[in-house]
Write a protein that holds these residues in place. Structure first.
Motif, PDB file in Angstrom:
ATOM      1  N   ARG A 119      28.686  25.728  11.456  1.00  0.00           N
ATOM      2  CA  ARG A 119      28.696  24.507  12.270  1.00  0.00           C
ATOM      3  C   ARG A 119      28.076  23.344  11.515  1.00  0.00           C
ATOM      4  NH1 ARG A 119      25.969  21.748  16.706  1.00  0.00           N
ATOM      5  NH2 ARG A 119      24.113  23.047  16.509  1.00  0.00           N
ATOM      6  N   MET A 120      26.986  23.570  10.773  1.00  0.00           N
ATOM      7  CA  MET A 120      26.376  22.487  10.017  1.00  0.00           C
ATOM      8  C   MET A 120      27.292  22.002   8.896  1.00  0.00           C
ATOM      9  SD  MET A 120      23.608  21.476  11.364  1.00  0.00           S
ATOM     10  CE  MET A 120      24.292  21.855  12.989  1.00  0.00           C
ATOM     11  N   THR A 121      28.077  22.916   8.338  1.00  0.00           N
ATOM     12  CA  THR A 121      29.051  22.502   7.322  1.00  0.00           C
ATOM     13  C   THR A 121      30.087  21.582   7.933  1.00  0.00           C
ATOM     14  OG1 THR A 121      28.704  24.589   6.145  1.00  0.00           O
ATOM     15  CG2 THR A 121      30.671  23.315   5.585  1.00  0.00           C
ATOM     16  N   SER A 122      30.564  21.923   9.115  1.00  0.00           N
ATOM     17  CA  SER A 122      31.547  21.054   9.772  1.00  0.00           C
ATOM     18  C   SER A 122      30.913  19.741  10.223  1.00  0.00           C
ATOM     19  CB  SER A 122      32.203  21.779  10.955  1.00  0.00           C
ATOM     20  OG  SER A 122      31.266  22.090  11.973  1.00  0.00           O
ATOM     21  N   ARG A 123      29.647  19.772  10.608  1.00  0.00           N
ATOM     22  CA  ARG A 123      28.947  18.533  10.960  1.00  0.00           C
ATOM     23  C   ARG A 123      28.875  17.606   9.752  1.00  0.00           C
ATOM     24  NH1 ARG A 123      27.754  16.589  15.832  1.00  0.00           N
ATOM     25  NH2 ARG A 123      25.661  15.915  15.213  1.00  0.00           N
ATOM     26  N   ALA A 124      28.573  18.190   8.593  1.00  0.00           N
ATOM     27  CA  ALA A 124      28.520  17.390   7.372  1.00  0.00           C
ATOM     28  C   ALA A 124      29.888  16.800   7.055  1.00  0.00           C
ATOM     29  CB  ALA A 124      28.023  18.244   6.207  1.00  0.00           C
ATOM     30  N   ALA A 125      30.942  17.603   7.205  1.00  0.00           N
ATOM     31  CA  ALA A 125      32.295  17.129   6.918  1.00  0.00           C
ATOM     32  C   ALA A 125      32.740  16.056   7.892  1.00  0.00           C
ATOM     33  CB  ALA A 125      33.265  18.299   6.947  1.00  0.00           C
ATOM     34  N   ALA A 126      32.207  16.085   9.118  1.00  0.00           N
ATOM     35  CA  ALA A 126      32.566  15.069  10.110  1.00  0.00           C
ATOM     36  C   ALA A 126      31.917  13.729   9.791  1.00  0.00           C
ATOM     37  CB  ALA A 126      32.148  15.535  11.508  1.00  0.00           C
ATOM     38  N   ARG A 159      36.778  14.970  14.072  1.00  0.00           N
ATOM     39  CA  ARG A 159      36.589  14.043  12.945  1.00  0.00           C
ATOM     40  C   ARG A 159      36.609  14.768  11.597  1.00  0.00           C
ATOM     41  NH1 ARG A 159      32.497  12.817  16.501  1.00  0.00           N
ATOM     42  NH2 ARG A 159      30.845  13.441  15.048  1.00  0.00           N
ATOM     43  N   VAL A 160      36.927  16.050  11.623  1.00  0.00           N
ATOM     44  CA  VAL A 160      36.995  16.828  10.385  1.00  0.00           C
ATOM     45  C   VAL A 160      38.453  16.896   9.940  1.00  0.00           C
ATOM     46  CG1 VAL A 160      36.610  19.077   9.312  1.00  0.00           C
ATOM     47  CG2 VAL A 160      34.968  18.192  10.990  1.00  0.00           C
ATOM     48  N   ASP A 161      38.749  16.270   8.825  1.00  0.00           N
ATOM     49  CA  ASP A 161      40.126  16.200   8.337  1.00  0.00           C
ATOM     50  C   ASP A 161      40.375  17.272   7.267  1.00  0.00           C
ATOM     51  OD1 ASP A 161      42.702  15.329   8.061  1.00  0.00           O
ATOM     52  OD2 ASP A 161      42.198  13.724   6.647  1.00  0.00           O
ATOM     53  N   LEU A 162      40.155  18.518   7.652  1.00  0.00           N
ATOM     54  CA  LEU A 162      40.345  19.643   6.749  1.00  0.00           C
ATOM     55  C   LEU A 162      40.965  20.812   7.511  1.00  0.00           C
ATOM     56  CD1 LEU A 162      36.901  19.789   4.868  1.00  0.00           C
ATOM     57  CD2 LEU A 162      39.120  19.280   3.812  1.00  0.00           C
ATOM     58  N   PRO A 163      41.708  21.678   6.842  1.00  0.00           N
ATOM     59  CA  PRO A 163      42.122  22.927   7.481  1.00  0.00           C
ATOM     60  C   PRO A 163      40.886  23.748   7.849  1.00  0.00           C
ATOM     61  CG  PRO A 163      43.371  22.544   5.468  1.00  0.00           C
ATOM     62  CD  PRO A 163      42.255  21.546   5.476  1.00  0.00           C
ATOM     63  N   MET A 164      40.960  24.420   8.995  1.00  0.00           N
ATOM     64  CA  MET A 164      39.818  25.196   9.480  1.00  0.00           C
ATOM     65  C   MET A 164      40.283  26.566   9.955  1.00  0.00           C
ATOM     66  SD  MET A 164      37.789  22.256  11.666  1.00  0.00           S
ATOM     67  CE  MET A 164      39.186  21.144  11.905  1.00  0.00           C
ATOM     68  N   LEU A 165      39.530  27.590   9.571  1.00  0.00           N
ATOM     69  CA  LEU A 165      39.795  28.957  10.016  1.00  0.00           C
ATOM     70  C   LEU A 165      38.618  29.425  10.858  1.00  0.00           C
ATOM     71  CD1 LEU A 165      41.367  31.662   9.960  1.00  0.00           C
ATOM     72  CD2 LEU A 165      40.157  32.200   7.830  1.00  0.00           C
ATOM     73  N   PHE A 166      38.889  29.786  12.105  1.00  0.00           N
ATOM     74  CA  PHE A 166      37.876  30.308  13.022  1.00  0.00           C
ATOM     75  C   PHE A 166      38.074  31.815  13.157  1.00  0.00           C
ATOM     76  CE2 PHE A 166      38.443  25.905  14.108  1.00  0.00           C
ATOM     77  CZ  PHE A 166      37.216  25.444  14.571  1.00  0.00           C
ATOM     78  N   LEU A 167      37.058  32.591  12.797  1.00  0.00           N
ATOM     79  CA  LEU A 167      37.064  34.040  12.974  1.00  0.00           C
ATOM     80  C   LEU A 167      36.074  34.365  14.084  1.00  0.00           C
ATOM     81  CD1 LEU A 167      37.021  34.917   9.181  1.00  0.00           C
ATOM     82  CD2 LEU A 167      38.965  35.162  10.720  1.00  0.00           C
ATOM     83  N   GLN A 168      36.560  34.875  15.193  1.00  0.00           N
ATOM     84  CA  GLN A 168      35.729  35.039  16.392  1.00  0.00           C
ATOM     85  C   GLN A 168      35.948  36.388  17.049  1.00  0.00           C
ATOM     86  OE1 GLN A 168      34.021  31.269  16.088  1.00  0.00           O
ATOM     87  NE2 GLN A 168      33.552  32.750  17.690  1.00  0.00           N
ATOM     88  N   GLY A 169      34.868  36.999  17.506  1.00  0.00           N
ATOM     89  CA  GLY A 169      34.954  38.249  18.240  1.00  0.00           C
ATOM     90  C   GLY A 169      35.149  38.018  19.724  1.00  0.00           C
ATOM     91  N   THR A 170      35.826  38.943  20.370  1.00  0.00           N
ATOM     92  CA  THR A 170      36.087  38.808  21.803  1.00  0.00           C
ATOM     93  C   THR A 170      34.824  38.992  22.641  1.00  0.00           C
ATOM     94  OG1 THR A 170      36.711  41.146  21.935  1.00  0.00           O
ATOM     95  CG2 THR A 170      38.486  39.550  21.603  1.00  0.00           C
ATOM     96  N   ARG A 171      33.778  39.599  22.060  1.00  0.00           N
ATOM     97  CA  ARG A 171      32.524  39.789  22.792  1.00  0.00           C
ATOM     98  C   ARG A 171      31.427  38.827  22.317  1.00  0.00           C
ATOM     99  NH1 ARG A 171      29.614  44.230  22.534  1.00  0.00           N
ATOM    100  NH2 ARG A 171      30.325  44.833  20.453  1.00  0.00           N
TER     101      ARG A 171
END
Length: 232
Positions: A119-126, A159-171
């Protein structure tokens, strides 16, 4: 890129990253000689770069041609438990990306990380572009605190102009999928959500899932490598 080998079991190279005057943090570079990309990989709020999850995913990525540069935030470098103020976290992300750009020697860069680190990486990119970064990878995006569902933590992603991959667990109790899915959908073609069945925020799975935690880590590494390969 520094040559360290071709697969699991290789030892990362320790280094230092200068964040600001008088502020340095440790780093670990695991870059096989056949690397096609380098992933600048930040840790989560509760554990540093040597956490077994990050070590395991880095080793698995190395076998698939994805190098990693792990790094500490200043508070973990100093043995603290409370995260630094956001400006310090963002400055550390930028310093790590700059270090990764130098180590990558022209190879594409990915950035992101586990939970808060991602999240902090995406905050920086924003706030401003992360030079050289071709995409962001989130290993469990922390959409909201446990038991406090909401989506405000994702507002900056528009505000992030980059491709993003979200890897998330169902729990994952820090990201209810009923909330995260529409967030990702609103980001359009630049965002991809990969759901890991039965996995929690640390990607641990229940025995009744029929899979082991090690198999899930393998799946995560494959997803990251394949996603990057499709985009290359």
């Amino acid at each position: 890129m520094t040559e360290t080998g071709h697969g699991a079991g290789e030892r990362p190279v320790e280094g230092r990253i200068r964040v600001a005057e008088g502020v340095e943090v440790s780093s670990l570079l695991l870059a096989p000689s056949d690397s096609r990309v380098l992933y600048v990989l930040a840790h989560g709020a509760g554990a540093g770069m040597r956490h077994v999850f990050l070590e395991s995913i880095a080793q698995r990525l190395a076998t698939r041609g994805v190098g990693t540069l792990r790094y500490q935030f200043p508070y973990t470098e100093q043995g603290g438990r409370r995260p630094d103020p956001e400006p310090v976290l963002l400055a550390t992300v930028r310093a790590a990306v700059a270090a990764g750009r130098e180590e990558a020697a022209g190879l594409p860069l990915l950035a992101g990380g586990k939970s808060m680190g991602g999240r902090m990486t995406s905050r920086a990119a924003a706030v401003a572009p992360l030079l050289g970064v071709a995409g962001l990878v989130f290993l469990g995006f922390p959409l909201h605190p446990a038991g406090q569902p909401g989506t405000s933590r994702a507002d900056h992603l528009a505000r992030v102009d980059l491709p993003m991959l979200f890897l998330q667990g169902t729990r994952d109790t820090l990201a209810e999928l009923t909330l995260l899915t529409p967030v990702v959908e609103r980001l359009g073609a630049r965002a991809t959500l990969r759901v890991v069945e039965h996995a929690d925020h640390m990607f641990h799975v229940l025995k009744r899932s029929g899979r082991t935690n090690e198999q899930v880590l393998d799946e995560l590494a494959v997803e990251i490598a394949d996603w990057q390969e499709r985009r290359a």
